[in-house]
Every structure is written in structure tokens, then in C-alpha cells.
Design a protein around this motif. Structure first.
Motif, PDB file in Angstrom:
ATOM      1  N   THR A 146       0.816  -1.219   0.000  1.00  0.00           N
ATOM      2  CA  THR A 146       0.000   0.000   0.000  1.00  0.00           C
ATOM      3  C   THR A 146       0.849   1.269   0.000  1.00  0.00           C
ATOM      4  O   THR A 146       0.316   2.359  -0.187  1.00  0.00           O
ATOM      5  N   ASP A 147       2.156   1.127   0.233  1.00  0.00           N
ATOM      6  CA  ASP A 147       3.041   2.287   0.330  1.00  0.00           C
ATOM      7  C   ASP A 147       3.179   2.957  -1.052  1.00  0.00           C
ATOM      8  O   ASP A 147       3.808   2.420  -1.960  1.00  0.00           O
ATOM      9  N   VAL A 148       2.572   4.143  -1.165  1.00  0.00           N
ATOM     10  CA  VAL A 148       2.513   4.823  -2.461  1.00  0.00           C
ATOM     11  C   VAL A 148       3.904   5.216  -2.960  1.00  0.00           C
ATOM     12  O   VAL A 148       4.205   5.109  -4.157  1.00  0.00           O
ATOM     13  N   ALA A 149       4.757   5.659  -2.039  1.00  0.00           N
ATOM     14  CA  ALA A 149       6.116   6.054  -2.436  1.00  0.00           C
ATOM     15  C   ALA A 149       6.842   4.867  -3.065  1.00  0.00           C
ATOM     16  O   ALA A 149       7.528   5.002  -4.090  1.00  0.00           O
TER      17      ALA A 149
ATOM     18  N   THR B 116      11.224  -2.949   1.053  1.00  0.00           N
ATOM     19  CA  THR B 116      11.461  -1.506   0.995  1.00  0.00           C
ATOM     20  C   THR B 116      10.437  -0.778   1.864  1.00  0.00           C
ATOM     21  O   THR B 116      10.780   0.130   2.630  1.00  0.00           O
ATOM     22  N   ALA B 117       9.189  -1.203   1.780  1.00  0.00           N
ATOM     23  CA  ALA B 117       8.132  -0.578   2.581  1.00  0.00           C
ATOM     24  C   ALA B 117       8.397  -0.775   4.082  1.00  0.00           C
ATOM     25  O   ALA B 117       8.174   0.134   4.881  1.00  0.00           O
ATOM     26  N   LEU B 118       8.890  -1.958   4.455  1.00  0.00           N
ATOM     27  CA  LEU B 118       9.186  -2.225   5.866  1.00  0.00           C
ATOM     28  C   LEU B 118      10.328  -1.342   6.367  1.00  0.00           C
ATOM     29  O   LEU B 118      10.280  -0.793   7.468  1.00  0.00           O
ATOM     30  N   LEU B 119      11.354  -1.209   5.530  1.00  0.00           N
ATOM     31  CA  LEU B 119      12.528  -0.427   5.944  1.00  0.00           C
ATOM     32  C   LEU B 119      12.163   1.041   6.141  1.00  0.00           C
ATOM     33  O   LEU B 119      12.614   1.685   7.082  1.00  0.00           O
TER      34      LEU B 119
END
Ligand code: SAH
Length: 219
Positions: A28-31, A77-80
Motif C-alpha cells: 500500500t506504500d505509495v512512495a 522496501t516498505a518495511l525499511l
């Protein structure tokens, strides 16, 4: 026409389809989704496989190594960067440099380590061509971390050790440092470790399949 210009509409459509697929799978992380859409993954795989670059699967990059599957790259990447961009990030396993290219815009400085010299040279040249300037490349055993540049706000490993190396934990920033790493041999689990002072919190995310973290350099 070079490969960069050769992207064309077909590839744009396959990129959009990949993003749709990743969001359906819970990214869900748009970036992160935007970065994956704008990063030319076809340049990171062998030319003969570039037509498959926007499929959600890992692909060979030579030397028995693989470029990771987009879903897991997105997830890690989203977790980091769950709490936003970071100052100093360490990556273990440069490989094709694809994950590195996603870390760069979200970090002030990226240090990336690889043990296979030709892979490192190729990704270094590619990232340079792409105008990415905040990445430092090290030819070293990433399992040892990068002592001289520690502490790191984030550490991400794209190869799996049997157990989390002590040195990586020690090199995490005591103020909320985050480590994202696959762990195990036959069965691997993606782990998120966060550090607060001397307290390390381990969270199991999901089962994964990565190439092993190996010792010794290959010239
Ligand atoms: N992030 C890469 C994934 C490549 S596969 C990509 O997106 O393409 C993992 C990489 O980790 C391989 O290139 C492998 O050579 C490297 N690797 C394995 N053990 C390592 C170690 N101890 N130190 C540094 N790199 C290592």
C-alpha cells in the motif's frame, strides 16, 4: 535505438500492470509503488530476459544469483521505510543494483556491499548512468556489516544468513534502527528487527526464498 529508448508503450503497460498486481497483494506504500513504476527494471536483467522484467518474478543475473521478485522488493522496501526516509542505509547483496536503485531516493546515503566483483562493477556503472550519486559500493562480506560507516538507520539484506549476524545488530542505530533480513537455510523467514537502545524487537513477517549469504570474495 538503445535499450533505454526502447521502453515503448508496451513496457509502460506492463509496468502499470505490475503495480496493480503489487497493490492487490497488499503493498500500500505509495512512495514504494511509484518508485517501482518509475524504475526501469528491464535494464537490470540480461537483455535476453528484458521482455520479462515487469513480471512479478525473480530472474537470473549471472554468477548463480538472481534479481529478487518485485513483490518482495516492494515489501522489504516498505518495511525499511515504514516511518519515512532514512539518513544512512546499508544493503547487503548489491546484485543487479535494482534494490539499491530503490533505496537511493529514500535515503541520504546508501552503502551497498557485494562479494562478486563483476556484479558490483556492472551495477555501479548502471546506477552511475542513471544519475544516482548517493550510493557507495563496497566489495566486502556484508555479513560483517560495514563497521567504519556504522551506525545505520536501516540495514537491508537481499541474501539469507542462517542466523542474524551479531555485527549487523551492533551496527544498527540505537535510536530506532531497522533491519530487514531473510533468515534460514532450507526454510527462510523474512524478519524485521528494530532497535531501541539495548532492546532489539524481532518480528517475523513471512516465509521467503533468497540466495544464501556466503563468505569470501569472488574477483
Ligand atoms: N538486491 C539484489 C539481489 C541479488 S541476490 C538485486 O536486486 O539484484 C543477492 C546478492 O547477495 C548476490 O549478488 C550475492 O552475490 C550477494 N551476497 C551473498 N553473500 C554476500 C555477502 N556475504 N556479502 C555481500 N554480498 C553477498
Amino acid at each position: 535505438m538503445n535499450r533505454q529508448q526502447g521502453i515503448g508503450m508496451t513496457s509502460m503497460r506492463t509496468r502499470v500492470r505490475l503495480i496493480e498486481r503489487l497493490s492487490e497483494q497488499g503493498i500500500t506504500d505509495v512512495a514504494v509503488l511509484d518508485l517501482i513504476q518509475s524504475t526501469p527494471r528491464h535494464l537490470f536483467v540480461e537483455e535476453a530476459l528484458s521482455h520479462r522484467a515487469y513480471e512479478d518474478r525473480s530472474l537470473p543475473i549471472g554468477f548463480g544469483q538472481t534479481i529478487s521478485q518485485p513483490y518482495i522488493v516492494a515489501k522489504m522496501t516498505a518495511l525499511l521505510f515504514e516511518n519515512g526516509p532514512l539518513e544512512k542505509v546499508l544493503e547487503i547483496g548489491t546484485g543487479s543494483g535494482y534494490q539499491t536503485a530503490l533505496l537511493a531516493p529514500l535515503s541520504k546515503q546508501v552503502f551497498t556491499t557485494e562479494r562478486i566483483a563483476p556484479l558490483q562493477q556492472r551495477s555501479k556503472a548502471l546506477l552511475h548512468t542513471m544519475g544516482i550519486r548517493n550510493v557507495h559500493f563496497a566489495l566486502s562480506d556484508g555479513g560483517l556489516g560495514l563497521e567504519q560507516k556504522a551506525p545505520f538507520d536501516g540495514i537491508i539484506s537481499t541474501c539469507a544468513p542462517e542466523e542474524i549476524p551479531e555485527s549487523l545488530l551492533n551496527q544498527l542505530s540505537p535510536e530506532g534502527g531497522r533491519l530487514v533480513i531473510p533468515v534460514g537455510r532450507q526454510e527462510q523467514m523474512l524478519m524485521l528487527v528494530t532497535r531501541d537502545g539495548d532492546t532489539f524487537t524481532h518480528k517475523a513477517i513471512e516465509p521467503v526464498v533468497f540466495v544464501p549469504l556466503l563468505k569470501g570474495l569472488v574477483s
